[in-house]
Enzyme design. Structure first.
Site, PDB file in Angstrom:
ATOM      1  N   ILE A 187      -3.652 -15.750 -15.520  1.00 27.18           N
ATOM      2  CA  ILE A 187      -4.264 -14.210 -14.480  1.00 27.18           C
ATOM      3  C   ILE A 187      -3.918 -14.930 -12.843  1.00 27.18           C
ATOM      4  O   ILE A 187      -3.477 -14.626 -11.987  1.00 27.18           O
ATOM      5  CB  ILE A 187      -5.371 -13.588 -14.248  1.00 27.18           C
ATOM      6  CG1 ILE A 187      -6.185 -14.652 -14.209  1.00 27.18           C
ATOM      7  CG2 ILE A 187      -4.993 -12.308 -15.689  1.00 27.18           C
ATOM      8  CD1 ILE A 187      -7.690 -13.673 -13.845  1.00 27.18           C
ATOM      9  N   ASP A 227     -12.871 -23.240   2.967  1.00 28.25           N
ATOM     10  CA  ASP A 227     -11.777 -23.143   2.186  1.00 28.25           C
ATOM     11  C   ASP A 227     -11.408 -21.349   2.423  1.00 28.25           C
ATOM     12  O   ASP A 227     -11.327 -20.964   1.627  1.00 28.25           O
ATOM     13  CB  ASP A 227     -11.276 -23.457   1.588  1.00 28.25           C
ATOM     14  CG  ASP A 227      -9.908 -22.901   0.883  1.00 28.25           C
ATOM     15  OD1 ASP A 227      -9.551 -23.459   0.237  1.00 28.25           O
ATOM     16  OD2 ASP A 227      -9.306 -23.496   2.320  1.00 28.25           O
ATOM     17  N   VAL A 270      -6.662 -19.975 -13.859  1.00 24.51           N
ATOM     18  CA  VAL A 270      -7.170 -19.064 -14.051  1.00 24.51           C
ATOM     19  C   VAL A 270      -7.158 -17.702 -15.310  1.00 24.51           C
ATOM     20  O   VAL A 270      -6.227 -17.352 -15.047  1.00 24.51           O
ATOM     21  CB  VAL A 270      -7.660 -18.089 -12.459  1.00 24.51           C
ATOM     22  CG1 VAL A 270      -8.861 -17.035 -13.289  1.00 24.51           C
ATOM     23  CG2 VAL A 270      -7.879 -19.053 -11.838  1.00 24.51           C
ATOM     24  N   LYS A 285     -11.438 -20.604 -15.118  1.00 27.80           N
ATOM     25  CA  LYS A 285     -10.946 -21.790 -14.306  1.00 27.80           C
ATOM     26  C   LYS A 285     -10.594 -22.961 -14.632  1.00 27.80           C
ATOM     27  O   LYS A 285     -12.483 -23.041 -14.397  1.00 27.80           O
ATOM     28  CB  LYS A 285     -11.890 -20.962 -12.971  1.00 27.80           C
ATOM     29  CG  LYS A 285     -10.220 -21.948 -11.171  1.00 27.80           C
ATOM     30  CD  LYS A 285     -10.719 -22.011 -10.089  1.00 27.80           C
ATOM     31  CE  LYS A 285     -11.258 -21.024  -9.309  1.00 27.80           C
ATOM     32  NZ  LYS A 285      -9.906 -21.200  -8.630  1.00 27.80           N
ATOM     33  N   GLY A 299      -2.689 -22.175  -9.647  1.00 29.37           N
ATOM     34  CA  GLY A 299      -2.777 -23.260  -7.662  1.00 29.37           C
ATOM     35  C   GLY A 299      -2.609 -23.848  -7.792  1.00 29.37           C
ATOM     36  O   GLY A 299      -2.930 -24.731  -8.876  1.00 29.37           O
ATOM     37  N   GLY A 300      -2.744 -24.756  -6.840  1.00 28.33           N
ATOM     38  CA  GLY A 300      -3.239 -26.320  -6.393  1.00 28.33           C
ATOM     39  C   GLY A 300      -4.834 -27.196  -7.474  1.00 28.33           C
ATOM     40  O   GLY A 300      -4.014 -28.500  -7.755  1.00 28.33           O
ATOM     41  N   MET A 301      -5.591 -26.669  -7.773  1.00 26.90           N
ATOM     42  CA  MET A 301      -6.565 -27.072  -8.514  1.00 26.90           C
ATOM     43  C   MET A 301      -6.317 -26.490  -9.350  1.00 26.90           C
ATOM     44  O   MET A 301      -7.805 -27.261 -10.406  1.00 26.90           O
ATOM     45  CB  MET A 301      -7.602 -26.376  -7.687  1.00 26.90           C
ATOM     46  CG  MET A 301      -8.056 -26.251  -6.079  1.00 26.90           C
ATOM     47  SD  MET A 301      -8.995 -28.148  -6.519  1.00 26.90           S
ATOM     48  CE  MET A 301     -10.538 -27.587  -7.214  1.00 26.90           C
ATOM     49  N   GLY A 302      -5.969 -25.392  -9.977  1.00 26.92           N
ATOM     50  CA  GLY A 302      -5.646 -25.291 -11.460  1.00 26.92           C
ATOM     51  C   GLY A 302      -5.443 -24.449 -11.756  1.00 26.92           C
ATOM     52  O   GLY A 302      -4.594 -23.064 -11.105  1.00 26.92           O
TER      53      GLY A 302
END
Length: 742
Positions: free
Chosen positions: A17, A141, A25, A40, A20-23
């Protein structure tokens, strides 16, 4: 990660769903509890990182995840679990039904949001930040993509702690040649850009950027490249909002521009101050062209003065008509409502089939609104507003019973929350009756070993303990524990929670060795399953320390309390109430070991921190001051001890009342000081006052009242009034015999 992959044998990934830059979800199903969650998965660590860095990062992840999991506020996404699976770090969170602010802006074709929505979002985010900042946690953030607006109007902040992890892992990009770590440049504070000290006021600046965007349609410095954006944040005054949108109320523009001040000192002092300004502006604002005036009351029967997410609430069935209900999207499926006539225990026996009630099928709109109200009640509880939460849950329970029947899981879920609010507001007997009804209904509908049936029975045991019925509580806990071990295993978190409660109850039955052994076993199991620094593990370690103290093993108790305090400071923050509670027990332990000088310093530091965090009149601040006074007395500094006791007694009388047990404890401490100073006549008058108050409130045969009469008799002896003293001792002995005390 492949579709339907199972993480840790528990979380089945169903649908991607977000990425992004972190991984990534994923929408997932918790196979153990049968609920939908969001998982996540952070990007795997590449070969460019050495093993030392990876080890440090993993520990950092666990620490940040535990902090996020400890946050309990309706405006913060709930973190259920975390861990590592096949080299991938993951977080398990509540699955949110709604849109983040970036998506809302996209849906609105980048046009600004309505004024009422802007004010409501600002108020709810400020409330959540006020809570997290009190825990000494800064988001770092905050941006539209990290703020969700749910379908019931609730606003939640996501990804606490993740921004700092991203920086460590190296997922954030860097400006060429500048050495400035990039988060999301449109929302970074000047101090973040300059690499300076970052505190809670940086989050306020980021919130100002978010509000500027949803109020005008664009961020405050929407320039061509990242460097220009950063220079804008650092050096350029933002264009006033009404230059973009003239119909905005003055107070919105003023608040947002204050949030966007270049230095932290020029911004609102904290999120609480921001909330006060939002409330004042909302109350005094006059409608301007292009905006509709607010209705005198929230639509659907909500009460004046409550937040917007209470829209649609009623106080009972008669107040509801289909025309007043908010219609939600047809795919709105959040909540407990489902095909409840086939009740299945995921790990238990075959389904129990029940006949459908003879009643009209309720509309999906009605069920959706009842779910929204139920969730609103849960949110009030998370805020500690238990009386209001109870009113909401009672109203929803009445409507659900009318629409679905008394044994429908949704009705019973509302009844369960009614019991919970009764327990939290001191109405233990009423709570016991409510939980009993729920347990019986769930057993009929779901079966005796269903997790929800066991949850209600466990709450019954807890309330029995609160009522002093510890033997009955022991029987109830033992029965629930056997069911939990049989259905989900000995190391399941629910099983361990039941064993923890059983250990606590054993100490109240006087079975101190058994209590200590069981608490030690639970602490070891929770360390293995949840981690040494998990809040639940530390709660049990705290109980281990208490049991050690009761057994007179104060040196071990002291060390355990110190370990708990240090771990809580690291996981929850030095000012968290649980951390401060452990520090208080360190003082108790030092005093019991005769180390009064150390105890005195411990309490002085604790009083200073309690006063700073909670205020001088907070009951816990006063409790710490009482400990300080006791140890002054132990050091024979009786004038100082008595002055401290008098001061604490006066504040407690004002805050808690003249007959409150804590007030009377302080008053007795004044009498103790007077006695040590040889002022026995004054001491006698105070002891007599305490005794009369305790008899009036607790009864003449209560142990505390009898102890006060003994104090009074001792005083009479010191004054040479032996005959009166003997008569009073005889009265106390007779009352003890009548009460079964020996």
């Amino acid at each position: 990660m492949a579709d339907t992959r199972l993480i840790q044998g528990r979380y089945r990934l169903l649908e991607l769903i977000g990425r992004g830059g972190m991984g990534e979800v994923w929408q997932a199903r918790d196979e153990s509890l049968g609920r939908r969650v969001a998982v996540k998965c952070l990007k795997p660590l590449g070969p460019q990182h050495d093993q030392t860095f990876i080890r440090v990062l993993r520990e950092r992840f666990r620490r940040e995840a535990r902090v996020a999991a400890a946050l309990q506020h309706r405006g913060v996404t709930v973190v259920h679990d975390f861990g590592e699976h096949e080299g991938v770090l993951y977080l398990v969170m509540e699955l949110l039904e709604g849109r983040n602010l970036s998506q809302l802006m996209e849906d609105n074709k980048q046009h600004p949001l309505p004024v009422s929505d802007i004010v409501d979002i600002a108020d709810q985010v400020a409330d959540a930040l006020a809570y997290t900042h009190e825990q000494n946690i800064v988001h770092r953030d905050l941006k539209p993509a990290n703020i969700m607006r749910l379908t019931d109007g609730t606003v939640k902040i996501c990804d606490f702690g993740i921004a700092r992890l991203g920086h460590d892992i190296g997922f954030t990009s860097r400006l060429t040649g500048t050495g400035v770590a990039m988060g999301t440049p449109h929302y970074m504070s000047p101090e973040q850009i300059g690499g300076g000290h970052v505190d809670h006021r940086s989050d306020l600046y980021s919130l100002g950027c978010v509000l500027y965007e949803i109020a005008t349609g664009a961020p405050p410095f929407d320039l061509g490249d990242s460097w220009s954006i950063l220079v804008g944040h650092r050096d350029t005054a933002p264009r006033p909002l009404r230059g973009h949108r003239p119909e905005l109320p003055d107070f919105i523009e003023e608040i947002v521009l204050d949030l966007l001040a270049k230095t932290p000192e020029e911004r609102p002092s904290d999120a609480k101050d921001l909330r006060r300004r939002i409330g004042a502006g909302r109350a005094t604002a006059t409608p301007v062209a292009g905006t509709a005036p607010p209705p005198p009351h929230p639509p659907g029967g909500g009460e004046p003065g409550l937040p917007s997410w209470t829209r649609g609430m009623t106080t009972g069935h008669k107040a509801v008509t289909v025309s007043t209900l908010r219609t939600l999207p047809p795919d709105f499926t959040v909540g407990l409502t489902g095909d409840w006539t086939t009740a299945v225990d995921l790990r238990g026996p075959a389904p129990v089939r029940l006949p459908r009630p003879e009643r009209p099928t309720p509309s999906p709109e009605l069920l959706a609104v009842l779910t929204s109200r139920h969730n609103a009640g849960l949110s009030l509880g998370r805020l500690g507003r238990w009386e209001e939460a109870g009113e909401v849950h009672r109203a929803v329970a009445t409507e659900r019973e009318h629409a679905l029947g008394p044994d429908h899981p949704d009705t019973l879920a509302s009844r369960y929350e009614v019991g919970f609010t009764l327990s939290r507001t001191g109405r233990a007997a009423d709570a016991l009756r409510e939980f009993g009804r729920v347990a019986e209904g769930r057993e009929r509908a779901l079966g005796p070993d269903h997790p929800e049936t066991l949850a209600a029975r466990q709450e019954m045991a807890y309330v029995l303990g609160r009522l002093g019925r510890h033997f009955e509580a022991h029987q109830a806990y033992t029965s629930v524990l056997a069911s939990r071990e049989r259905t989900v295993g000995p190391d399941h978190p629910d099983t361990l929670r039941c064993r923890h409660n059983l250990a606590f109850n054993l100490s109240r039955l006087g079975r101190l060795e058994d209590s200590y052994r069981m608490a030690e076993e639970v602490a070891e199991a929770r360390t293995r399953v949840l981690g040494a620094g998990h809040p639940d593990t530390l709660v049990t370690r705290y109980e281990v320390a208490y049991a050690l103290g009761q057994l007179g093993r104060w040196t071990e108790a002291l060390q355990t309390y110190r370990d708990v305090a240090a771990a809580r400071a690291q996981a929850l923050g030095p000012d968290h109430p649980d951390t401060l509670a452990a520090r208080y027990e360190i003082g108790i332990s030092l005093g019991r070991l005769g180390r009064s000088a150390e105890a005195l310093e411990q309490y002085r530091e604790l009083v200073a921190d309690r006063t700073r965090v909670h205020g001088a009149a907070d009951p816990e601040t006063l409790r710490a001051r009482h400990g300080l006074g006791v140890n002054l007395g132990r050091l024979a500094r009786w004038e100082e001890a008595m002055a401290e006791a008098r001061d604490v007694c006066a504040i407690r009388e004002q805050v808690l009342g003249a007959d409150h047990p804590d007030t009377l404890v302080s008053r007795r401490e004044v009498a103790v000081g007077l006695g040590w100073l040889g002022r026995w006549s004054e001491a006698l008058a105070v002891y007599q006052q305490v005794a009369e108050s305790r008899e009036r409130v607790l009864g003449a045969d209560h142990p505390d009242a009898l102890a006060s009469r003994n104090d009074q008799a001792h005083c009479l002896e010191q004054l040479g009034r032996g005959a009166e003293a003997v008569e009073l001792y005889r009265r106390v002995a007779a009352l003890r015999r009548q009460g079964g005390g020996g």
